[in-house]
Design a protein around this motif. Structure first.
Motif, PDB file in Angstrom:
ATOM      1  N   LYS A   6       7.711  -9.404   4.665  1.00 48.54           N
ATOM      2  CA  LYS A   6       6.914  -9.793   3.521  1.00 48.54           C
ATOM      3  C   LYS A   6       6.118  -8.640   2.941  1.00 48.54           C
ATOM      4  O   LYS A   6       5.318  -8.824   2.059  1.00 48.54           O
ATOM      5  N   ASN A   7       6.318  -7.431   3.500  1.00 47.26           N
ATOM      6  CA  ASN A   7       5.504  -6.314   3.041  1.00 47.26           C
ATOM      7  C   ASN A   7       6.124  -5.549   1.895  1.00 47.26           C
ATOM      8  O   ASN A   7       5.560  -4.612   1.390  1.00 47.26           O
ATOM      9  N   LEU A   8       7.339  -5.919   1.531  1.00 49.16           N
ATOM     10  CA  LEU A   8       8.012  -5.190   0.470  1.00 49.16           C
ATOM     11  C   LEU A   8       7.891  -5.894  -0.857  1.00 49.16           C
ATOM     12  O   LEU A   8       7.763  -7.107  -0.916  1.00 49.16           O
ATOM     13  N   ILE A   9       7.906  -5.098  -1.896  1.00 48.82           N
ATOM     14  CA  ILE A   9       7.966  -5.674  -3.226  1.00 48.82           C
ATOM     15  C   ILE A   9       9.410  -5.568  -3.683  1.00 48.82           C
ATOM     16  O   ILE A   9       9.997  -4.482  -3.656  1.00 48.82           O
ATOM     17  N   THR A  59       9.521  -2.054   7.805  1.00 35.77           N
ATOM     18  CA  THR A  59       8.328  -2.802   7.452  1.00 35.77           C
ATOM     19  C   THR A  59       8.557  -4.283   7.714  1.00 35.77           C
ATOM     20  O   THR A  59       9.669  -4.717   7.915  1.00 35.77           O
ATOM     21  N   TYR A 114      -0.964  -2.776  -1.731  1.00 31.93           N
ATOM     22  CA  TYR A 114      -0.538  -2.745  -3.142  1.00 31.93           C
ATOM     23  C   TYR A 114      -1.391  -3.715  -3.960  1.00 31.93           C
ATOM     24  O   TYR A 114      -1.963  -3.358  -4.999  1.00 31.93           O
ATOM     25  N   SER A 165       3.819   0.533  -2.850  1.00 34.81           N
ATOM     26  CA  SER A 165       4.829  -0.494  -3.143  1.00 34.81           C
ATOM     27  C   SER A 165       5.954  -0.519  -2.115  1.00 34.81           C
ATOM     28  O   SER A 165       6.517  -1.573  -1.836  1.00 34.81           O
ATOM     29  N   THR A 166       6.275   0.634  -1.533  1.00 32.32           N
ATOM     30  CA  THR A 166       7.374   0.667  -0.563  1.00 32.32           C
ATOM     31  C   THR A 166       6.926   0.225   0.832  1.00 32.32           C
ATOM     32  O   THR A 166       7.748  -0.108   1.674  1.00 32.32           O
ATOM     33  N   TYR A 167       5.623   0.251   1.042  1.00 33.66           N
ATOM     34  CA  TYR A 167       5.166   0.118   2.432  1.00 33.66           C
ATOM     35  C   TYR A 167       4.407  -1.163   2.747  1.00 33.66           C
ATOM     36  O   TYR A 167       4.580  -1.753   3.797  1.00 33.66           O
ATOM     37  N   ASP A 168       3.527  -1.549   1.860  1.00 30.73           N
ATOM     38  CA  ASP A 168       2.587  -2.582   2.269  1.00 30.73           C
ATOM     39  C   ASP A 168       2.112  -3.370   1.053  1.00 30.73           C
ATOM     40  O   ASP A 168       1.320  -2.861   0.256  1.00 30.73           O
ATOM     41  N   ILE A 169       2.580  -4.597   0.932  1.00 31.12           N
ATOM     42  CA  ILE A 169       2.241  -5.377  -0.254  1.00 31.12           C
ATOM     43  C   ILE A 169       0.755  -5.722  -0.293  1.00 31.12           C
ATOM     44  O   ILE A 169       0.180  -5.854  -1.379  1.00 31.12           O
ATOM     45  N   VAL A 212      12.414   2.990   5.667  1.00 35.24           N
ATOM     46  CA  VAL A 212      11.093   2.388   5.816  1.00 35.24           C
ATOM     47  C   VAL A 212      11.255   1.124   6.659  1.00 35.24           C
ATOM     48  O   VAL A 212      12.028   0.244   6.298  1.00 35.24           O
TER      49      VAL A 212
END
Lengths: 355, 217
Positions: free
Chosen positions: B44-47, B41, A106, A99-103, B39
């Motif tokens: 668009k890679n974060l939730i 990133t 995920y 969740s912190t790194y790569d949607i 982090v």
């Protein structure tokens, strides 16, 4: 009657790919009408498998053995095959790790879990790599027969000669600490780096940490690890990336200790590999790790980096302890022998066919 | 550290050795922990995690003010006192330079924090609006589904009534069709019979004409 293996992806060199190939070879030797089908086949294996589109009409008594390990739409299409279905469940990494790194990862893992739940009442029989994976399926509503079948590991491949040049490069008076696995968040590389920091700074500066496994330079987790290593001014940390099999063998030959701090594993083939190469193992007690190790190796139940560093030192300097650990691992290794796993697989398949 | 019980290893002995070694080595804490590494990133890679956002904003509100003056201390005894004195002199000599910079930085921090707080309020407000809208949509969807369900049920009921009627009509049409077909067949038969009779009549007429001729002779 046909028994075919089906997978979303057939990759060269990964544990599941090797498992599929080994099972295929076994079934051919036993005279079954079999084959491997996949949506994506890596180039080196194009001659060993067919594209999924080539699946001919399957009869009701034919069997598909489906390897379930990732999030893919194929998980939801499996019921369209009107034949018997066996799932071999290799486990899906919990999406929270990404969740912190790569949607994308995920979402893929989330889709994977949805696929597992979707199939809970649509298959006839399940095999899992571990009791841990079996329990996972039960928790997701699977109530058909589930048997445990460890991954079939072709140990004879490990007897091939390694890359001698690589061995010579690192065969010095350094202690080599090894971990094998893709650089992904659930494997907790940062914990191994932290342990190595204390070991190198306070115990033995002539030491090297080797991570054998693929990574993406642009991946957020890998970048974070790199930054961490730089901020600690830590040298002698090697990320090999994706390397050929001979080089992998070389690193196993060079290793003095194998350290695993992973927080999610459905089986962990590298532990068995380390056992095969007589490398004493220190591993964190999580998921299927202690099940794979059995009563062997040293399994720690909480992560104290300093104490873990001292434990590495004990394994290096205390020969009696090291030999005891290796002996326990040799004993455990017998459970994963090719003969044992093959016999189990054939027994399970025949029971399923005859039921 | 707890080591899992093992029949082969003496865990107690191992831990005793480890603790002895730790005492001797005088370990210090790592200069940085992994969780403190940012982090990096793609956007668009974060939730999005609202709780994390609120926590960060809370921390920013608590720590945005910078103090130009820090306590100067030393543990080095008599030498330490000299060091402290020198540092204080140095601090006083650069006070004219440092204080305006710190003041400007604090003004900037204050504006930034206020901006972030406004953005936070905007996000929370929008989230509330979204929640309300979602609730309204859910209610409307429920209403619509109920209405559609009612209509469908009504159609099913009507269909139940109409279907036997249609069935009757079809039966009647079939009967009429069969009757018509029968009639048509009969008509055809009669037509053919009339044709035959016409032919017979023509033949008879010819025969009568012949006889008449013969009688006339």
């Amino acid at each position: 009657m046909k028994i075919i293996q089906l997978a979303p992806t057939l990759n060269y060199g990964d544990a599941i790919g090797n498992d599929i190939l080994a099972l295929n070879k076994l079934m051919i030797n036993k005279g079954y009408n079999t084959g491997i089908y996949a949506e994506n086949i890596s180039d080196k294996l194009k001659h060993k498998a067919y594209n999924i589109n080539k699946i001919n009409h399957l009869k009701s008594d034919d069997i598909i053995i489906y390897h379930l390990s990732i999030g893919t739409n194929l998980n939801f299409q499996l019921p369209k095959y009107k034949c018997k279905k066996i799932v071999i469940y290799h486990n899906i990494t919990p999406p929270e790790f990404f969740s912190t790194y790569d949607i994308n990862s995920y979402n893929k893992c989330k889709l994977g879990l949805e696929g597992v739940k979707f199939l809970s009442d649509k298959v006839d029989y399940c095999l899992t790599d571990s009791e841990f994976n079996k329990q996972d399926l039960i928790n997701m509503g699977y109530n058909m027969k589930i048997d445990v079948l460890p991954i079939l590991i072709p140990f004879e491949d490990y007897d091939q000669p390694p890359n001698v040049n690589l061995i010579n490069k690192y065969n010095d008076n350094f202690v080599n600490i090894l971990f094998t696995g893709r650089v992904v968040p659930n494997k907790k590389f940062e914990d191994i780096i932290s342990i190595f920091y204390y070991y190198k700074k306070y115990i033995n500066k002539n030491s090297r940490l080797i991570f054998v496994g693929s990574y993406d330079q642009n991946d957020a987790y890998y970048k974070r690890l790199s930054t961490f290593i730089n901020k600690l001014n830590l040298s002698d940390v090697i990320f090999t990336g994706h390397i050929n099999f001979k080089d992998i063998l070389s690193y196993y030959h060079l290793a003095d200790v194998f350290v695993c701090m992973s927080e999610h594993e459905g089986f962990c083939v590298p532990l068995v590999e380390a056992m095969y190469f007589d490398i004493p193992i220190i591993a964190y007690d999580s998921c299927a790790v202690s099940e794979t190790l059995g009563n062997s190796g040293i399994v720690i139940q909480n992560k104290n980096y300093i104490e873990a560093a001292e434990l590495i030192n004990m394994l290096i300097t205390n020969l009696e302890l090291k030999n005891k650990v290796i002996a326990s691992q040799k004993q455990r290794l017998r459970y994963f022998s090719r003969h044992n796993i093959e016999d189990k697989f054939i027994k399970y398949i025949n029971e399923f066919i005859n039921k | 550290m707890n080591i899992k019980t093992n029949e082969i290893l003496d865990i107690e002995e191992i831990m005793t050795e480890i603790r002895k070694s730790i005492k001797l080595r005088q370990y210090q804490e790592m200069p940085i922990k992994f969780e403190n590494i940012d982090v990096i990133t793609n956007e668009k890679n974060l939730i999005y995690d609202q709780n994390k956002l609120l926590t960060y904003i809370h921390n920013v509100n608590s720590h945005h003010h910078i103090y130009a003056y820090r306590t100067i201390y030393s543990r080095k005894g008599l030498l330490g006192k000299i060091i402290i004195f020198i540092k204080k002199v140095l601090r006083k000599s650069i006070k004219f330079y440092i204080e305006p910079i710190v003041s400007d930085q604090n003004k900037f921090n204050f504006e930034v924090v206020n901006s972030i707080n406004e953005i936070r309020n905007f996000i929370l407000d929008k989230n509330d609006n979204n929640d309300n809208l979602n609730l309204k949509i859910s209610k409307l969807e429920l209403k619509l589904n109920k209405s559609v369900e009612k209509t469908i049920n009504q159609l099913i009921e009507d269909d139940k009534k109409v279907t036997p009627q249609i069935s009757d009509i079809i039966d009647q049409l079939d009967y009429i069709s069969n009757t018509l077909k029968k009639q048509t067949d009969e008509n055809l038969y009669l037509k053919n019979k009339i044709k035959l009779l016409n032919i017979s009549y023509e033949i008879l007429e010819k025969e009568i004409a012949l006889l008449k001729n013969k009688l006339g002779e």
